[in-house]
Design a protein around this motif. Structure first.
Motif, short mmCIF file in Angstrom:
data_model
loop_
_atom_site.label_atom_id
_atom_site.label_comp_id
_atom_site.label_asym_id
_atom_site.label_seq_id
_atom_site.Cartn_x
_atom_site.Cartn_y
_atom_site.Cartn_z
N PRO A 105 0.82 -1.22 0.00
CA PRO A 105 0.00 0.00 0.00
C PRO A 105 0.85 1.27 0.00
CG PRO A 105 0.13 -0.88 2.21
CD PRO A 105 0.85 -1.85 1.33
N ARG A 106 0.32 2.30 -0.67
CA ARG A 106 1.00 3.59 -0.71
C ARG A 106 -0.06 4.70 -0.74
NH1 ARG A 106 4.23 0.03 -0.39
NH2 ARG A 106 6.14 -0.32 -1.61
N LEU A 182 3.12 7.39 3.62
CA LEU A 182 2.26 8.53 3.33
C LEU A 182 3.13 9.75 3.09
CD1 LEU A 182 -0.54 9.97 3.25
CD2 LEU A 182 -0.33 10.25 5.74
N ASN A 183 2.97 10.39 1.95
CA ASN A 183 3.78 11.54 1.57
C ASN A 183 2.92 12.62 0.93
OD1 ASN A 183 6.76 10.61 1.95
ND2 ASN A 183 5.79 8.88 0.93
N ALA A 184 3.56 13.74 0.60
CA ALA A 184 2.87 14.84 -0.08
C ALA A 184 3.81 15.47 -1.09
CB ALA A 184 2.41 15.90 0.92
N LEU A 233 5.59 7.99 -5.97
CA LEU A 233 5.35 7.90 -4.53
C LEU A 233 4.33 6.83 -4.18
CD1 LEU A 233 5.32 11.68 -3.53
CD2 LEU A 233 7.00 9.96 -2.80
N ILE A 234 3.35 6.60 -5.05
CA ILE A 234 2.33 5.60 -4.75
C ILE A 234 2.60 4.25 -5.42
CG2 ILE A 234 0.54 7.30 -4.26
CD1 ILE A 234 -0.64 6.78 -7.03
N SER A 235 3.78 4.13 -6.03
CA SER A 235 4.14 2.88 -6.69
C SER A 235 4.95 1.99 -5.74
CB SER A 235 4.98 3.14 -7.94
OG SER A 235 6.30 3.54 -7.58
N GLU A 236 5.09 0.72 -6.12
CA GLU A 236 5.90 -0.20 -5.33
C GLU A 236 7.37 0.19 -5.32
OE1 GLU A 236 4.63 -4.57 -5.30
OE2 GLU A 236 3.87 -3.87 -7.24
#
Length: 261
Positions: A105-106, A182-184, A233-236
């Motif tokens: 999860p990302r 979790l990032n921005a 950022l939301i990838s593996e």
């Protein structure tokens, strides 16, 4: 292996560019927006936030691999508070249980370069305290007192507060403890219809460029640039980055804060 993502703000701008990129890669995207997408909801309302979770749960079968919370407003109205802060948090918190069932999860959200700009102390305090009614009341007062000049004040307040929220919760059991990075990202000037008039003239481009070194491709980034950063950022492939606000702004943040950060 194909992944399933939720992207809010999927009908335009960065959200649309990210949705198109993910689908080209063969991934499944559940788009969320006010129109022209898979889940049509208003994130300023409790009903819309509940419907988002219910519909995504149904469409995903109960598991998602990534969230990109992109939906936002930059208008001098209280709804900017509802979408940019409370709606974004409701999206991430509401869908966190679906993320937690993924093997990789990302999650990421869109803040802004505006996160380092001046904000309204009273509005900001209400946001950080999680008092939505007080925040909406203060935003309405700012809008009434300042007219169109309220846009930056309200927007800056929400973007700083959401960046702080991300930093605060990313290391907690709910996120890092559940193996969810979790990032921005903090975009600067993005080439959109809103900036088209400025970018159309040499004077406008010079004015925008004065605030950042912009070593590549001019003072404004196309929506595909922040979309690419969100994608990573939301990838593996993102195995160790969490709790970070990453600026994609042509270097503006480095000039404005320099050695102070």
């Amino acid at each position: 292996m194909s992944r399933t993502y939720v992207v809010t703000g999927a009908a335009s701008g960065i959200g649309k560019a990210l949705t198109e990129r993910l689908r080209r890669e063969g991934d499944t995207v559940i788009g969320v927006d006010l129109r022209d997408t898979d889940v049509t909801v208003d994130l300023t309302t409790a009903e819309g936030r509940t419907a988002l979770v219910d519909q995504v749960t149904e469409k995903s079968g109960g598991t998602i691999d990534g969230i990109a919370a992109v939906a936002g407003l930059a208008l001098p109205i209280p709804a900017t508070v509802g979408v940019n802060y409370f709606g974004m948090i409701a999206t991430l918190e509401g869908l966190q249980p679906l993320l937690a069932t993924s093997s990789a999860p990302r999650a990421a959200l869109v803040a802004s370069l505006a996160a380092i700009e001046p904000f309204d102390d009273e509005l900001h305090a209400a946001l950080v305290a999680g008092d939505e009614q007080a925040a909406l009341t203060r935003a309405a007062a700012i809008a009434a007192d300042s007219g169109s000049g309220a846009s930056n004040t309200i927007y800056n307040s929400t973007k700083n507060a959401i960046a702080l929220w991300m930093r605060r919760v990313a290391p907690t059991e709910t996120w890092a403890g559940a193996s969810i990075p979790l990032n921005a990202i903090g975009p600067g000037v993005i080439a959109t219809p809103m900036t088209a008039d400025l970018l159309a003239t040499e004077e406008g481009r010079a004015a925008l460029g004065a605030g950042a070194p912009s070593p590549l491709n001019g003072p404004a980034a196309p929506p595909t640039a922040p979309a690419a950063l969100l994608h990573w950022l939301i990838s593996e492939e993102n195995t160790h980055v969490t709790g970070q606000l990453i600026f994609i702004d042509g270097g503006a943040e480095s000039i404005r804060r320099g050695k102070d950060i």
